[in-house]
Design an enzyme around this catalytic site. Structure first.
Site, PDB file in Angstrom:
ATOM      1  N   HIS A  68       0.871  -1.176   0.000  1.00 49.77           N
ATOM      2  CA  HIS A  68       0.000   0.000   0.000  1.00 49.77           C
ATOM      3  C   HIS A  68       0.910   1.228   0.000  1.00 49.77           C
ATOM      4  CE1 HIS A  68      -3.073   2.909   1.068  1.00 49.77           C
ATOM      5  NE2 HIS A  68      -4.015   1.965   1.049  1.00 49.77           N
ATOM      6  N   ASP A  69       0.903   1.986  -1.100  1.00 50.47           N
ATOM      7  CA  ASP A  69       1.875   3.073  -1.230  1.00 50.47           C
ATOM      8  C   ASP A  69       1.656   4.206  -0.238  1.00 50.47           C
ATOM      9  OD1 ASP A  69      -0.460   3.818  -2.509  1.00 50.47           O
ATOM     10  OD2 ASP A  69       0.516   4.586  -4.320  1.00 50.47           O
ATOM     11  N   THR A 140     -11.852  22.721 -50.806  1.00 46.41           N
ATOM     12  CA  THR A 140     -12.887  21.988 -50.078  1.00 46.41           C
ATOM     13  C   THR A 140     -12.965  20.592 -50.689  1.00 46.41           C
ATOM     14  OG1 THR A 140     -14.631  22.811 -51.548  1.00 46.41           O
ATOM     15  CG2 THR A 140     -14.200  24.082 -49.555  1.00 46.41           C
ATOM     16  N   HIS A 141     -13.110  19.605 -49.851  1.00 49.87           N
ATOM     17  CA  HIS A 141     -13.055  18.199 -50.289  1.00 49.87           C
ATOM     18  C   HIS A 141     -11.692  17.861 -50.893  1.00 49.87           C
ATOM     19  CE1 HIS A 141     -17.464  17.850 -49.803  1.00 49.87           C
ATOM     20  NE2 HIS A 141     -17.486  19.079 -50.307  1.00 49.87           N
ATOM     21  N   GLN A 212     -15.373   9.120  -1.189  1.00 52.75           N
ATOM     22  CA  GLN A 212     -13.979   8.863  -0.812  1.00 52.75           C
ATOM     23  C   GLN A 212     -13.005   9.549  -1.762  1.00 52.75           C
ATOM     24  OE1 GLN A 212     -11.890   4.768  -0.442  1.00 52.75           O
ATOM     25  NE2 GLN A 212     -12.561   5.363   1.612  1.00 52.75           N
ATOM     26  N   SER A 263      16.189   6.417 -45.766  1.00 46.71           N
ATOM     27  CA  SER A 263      17.400   5.597 -45.792  1.00 46.71           C
ATOM     28  C   SER A 263      17.697   5.107 -47.201  1.00 46.71           C
ATOM     29  CB  SER A 263      17.237   4.400 -44.845  1.00 46.71           C
ATOM     30  OG  SER A 263      16.177   3.557 -45.292  1.00 46.71           O
ATOM     31  N   GLU A 275       3.716  14.624 -39.093  1.00 45.25           N
ATOM     32  CA  GLU A 275       3.163  13.272 -38.970  1.00 45.25           C
ATOM     33  C   GLU A 275       3.232  12.799 -37.527  1.00 45.25           C
ATOM     34  OE1 GLU A 275       4.157  11.553 -43.441  1.00 45.25           O
ATOM     35  OE2 GLU A 275       5.619  11.303 -41.837  1.00 45.25           O
ATOM     36  N   VAL A 308      -5.176   3.432 -14.094  1.00 44.91           N
ATOM     37  CA  VAL A 308      -5.314   4.179 -15.344  1.00 44.91           C
ATOM     38  C   VAL A 308      -4.677   5.556 -15.209  1.00 44.91           C
ATOM     39  CG1 VAL A 308      -6.960   5.093 -17.016  1.00 44.91           C
ATOM     40  CG2 VAL A 308      -7.447   2.938 -15.848  1.00 44.91           C
TER      41      VAL A 308
END
Length: 429
Positions: A68-69, A140-141, A212, A263, A275, A308
């Site tokens: 338990h940290d 456009t498009h 909590q 390369s 990118e 997470v």
């Protein structure tokens, strides 16, 4: 975050040592609040505030046993103050420390992001004014539409970044909360007055209600704001990627001395920076989804959100900060080919002026459907590679019965499309 995409500022904020430092700030703020209420003798608090410290190796040693940290951290800090260690973590649950300390780290991270965003905004606006009256073709498009100003394209980017700035301020406001309300938010072992005082010491607002934990919609909104910022940066980078295509070649990201694009093919000059920005935007959107899935937890809390957040919070800020810094570098070194822009306007032999011809015919009394049919007929022939659009129109009986040759020539003036550009820019002074 892998080292390749870390930033030094975020590394400092999200380091293990700085995390424990934030935890200690919360613990000491609560001790001070208890001391002001008389539960902890003030002279004892003075000793605690001077001696309280932690040792990361010792925390790890304790955690290997207790699994338990927070307990490991509290035990380590208690050891550092000796007999007064019993007052550390008085009346608290782990999330009182974790969520309140996390608010401090998130705020510090937002400050860094806000500063970098300001730098990017300023650079984009500077470039927008430089190219305010530079004509280019609007698309456009992905297809040529009508002439526009390249500066106007950049000004749209600036406006988008301004909205991101507004959302960041709102996210900052929503995340600027702590909670010291105990195991299920009832203040059973730590009254609201302690929360109020402790939060004020930390520069936070006390949550109006909590269980909590602080409710995770706050954090989900923050990650959503970062993801939107990433999408805005992707929008800019994607545009540059298209403009750098060989067939277009209107603008290119910077290419440093000694850089190699491939390369295998020495001639290559690829938009790798843009990118990279586009790829990172995908990561931010993924983190946003993870944050939203953290909102729904069992009852007063479970711990499914914790693992997470240990990943997505530091990673999201590393990526957002990296993207901002990289995009500022791209914009600062953007190579704009004004001659190619002019050439591309004329690439379709005058087709980009078709709407102006249509409206001029209607203005002179032509039936709109009939005028549209005439203009489109010659436009399609022009697409098929026949002679220029204006030349074909100049031989049409209907067109020339309504317009003089000089009037027809005037309809193909690119400056007509830039006449309100100054008015638009004036909105951003």
């Amino acid at each position: 975050m892998i080292e390749r995409y870390e930033t030094e500022a975020m590394r400092r904020i999200w380091s293990e040592e700085n995390k424990y430092r934030a935890w200690l700030r919360v613990e000491l703020a609560v001790c001070r609040a208890w001391a002001e209420e008389g539960t902890i003798p003030m002279e004892v608090y003075d000793v605690i505030s001077k001696k309280a410290s932690f040792d990361i190796d010792r925390i790890r040693e304790i955690e290997s046993r207790v699994h338990h940290d927070v307990i490991a951290f509290v035990s380590c800090v208690a050891e550092s103050v000796g007999e007064h260690g019993r007052f550390i973590h008085l009346g608290l649950t782990s999330s009182d420390v974790l969520d309140t300390a996390s608010a401090l780290l998130l705020k510090d991270s937002l400050d860094v992001i806000a500063g970098e965003l300001t730098s990017l905004k300023d650079k984009v606006l500077e470039k927008a004014f430089i190219y305010k009256h530079t004509p280019c073709v609007g698309r456009t498009h992905g297809v040529h539409a009508e002439p526009m100003s390249f500066g106007l394209k950049l000004l749209n980017w600036y406006s988008q970044l301004e909205r991101s700035e507004e959302r960041l301020k709102l996210a900052y406001k929503q995340i600027n909360y702590g909670k010291i309300s105990g195991a299920v938010g009832t203040y059973a072992h730590c009254p609201p007055s302690i929360e109020q005082r402790a939060c004020s010491f930390l520069g936070l607002q006390p949550a109006q209600v909590s269980n909590q934990i602080l409710q995770r919609d706050r954090h989900a909104f923050l990650l959503h704001v970062l993801a939107l910022l990433g999408s805005s940066m992707e929008n800019m980078a994607l545009e540059i990627r298209h403009l750098q295509r060989t067939e277009v070649l209107e603008a290119m990201e910077p290419f440093s001395k000694g850089q190699k694009g491939s390369s295998a093919m020495p001639h290559k000059r690829n938009p790798i920076l843009c990118e990279r920005i586009c790829g990172m935007a995908r990561l931010l959107r993924g983190y946003s989804l993870s944050a939203m899935e953290n909102v729904a937890l069992w009852h007063e809390r479970d711990i499914s959100h914790s693992s997470v957040e240990r990943v997505i919070w530091p990673d999201a800020f590393h990526i957002a900060h990296y993207m901002l810094s990289l995009l500022r570098r791209v914009v600062d070194g953007l190579e704009v080919n004004v001659d190619r822009m002019a050439k591309n306007i004329n690439l379709t032999k005058g087709l980009v002026f078709s709407q102006r011809v249509l409206l001029a015919l209607v203005d002179r009394g032509a039936n709109r459907d009939e005028a549209y049919e005439v203009v489109q007929k010659y436009a399609l022939k022009c697409w098929d590679g026949e002679e220029g659009f204006k030349e074909m129109l100049s031989r049409d009986p209907l067109v020339m019965s309504l317009l003089t040759k000089e009037e027809l020539d005037g309809l193909f003036d690119v400056n007509y499309y830039l006449r309100f550009v100054d008015d638009i820019f004036d909105r951003f002074k």
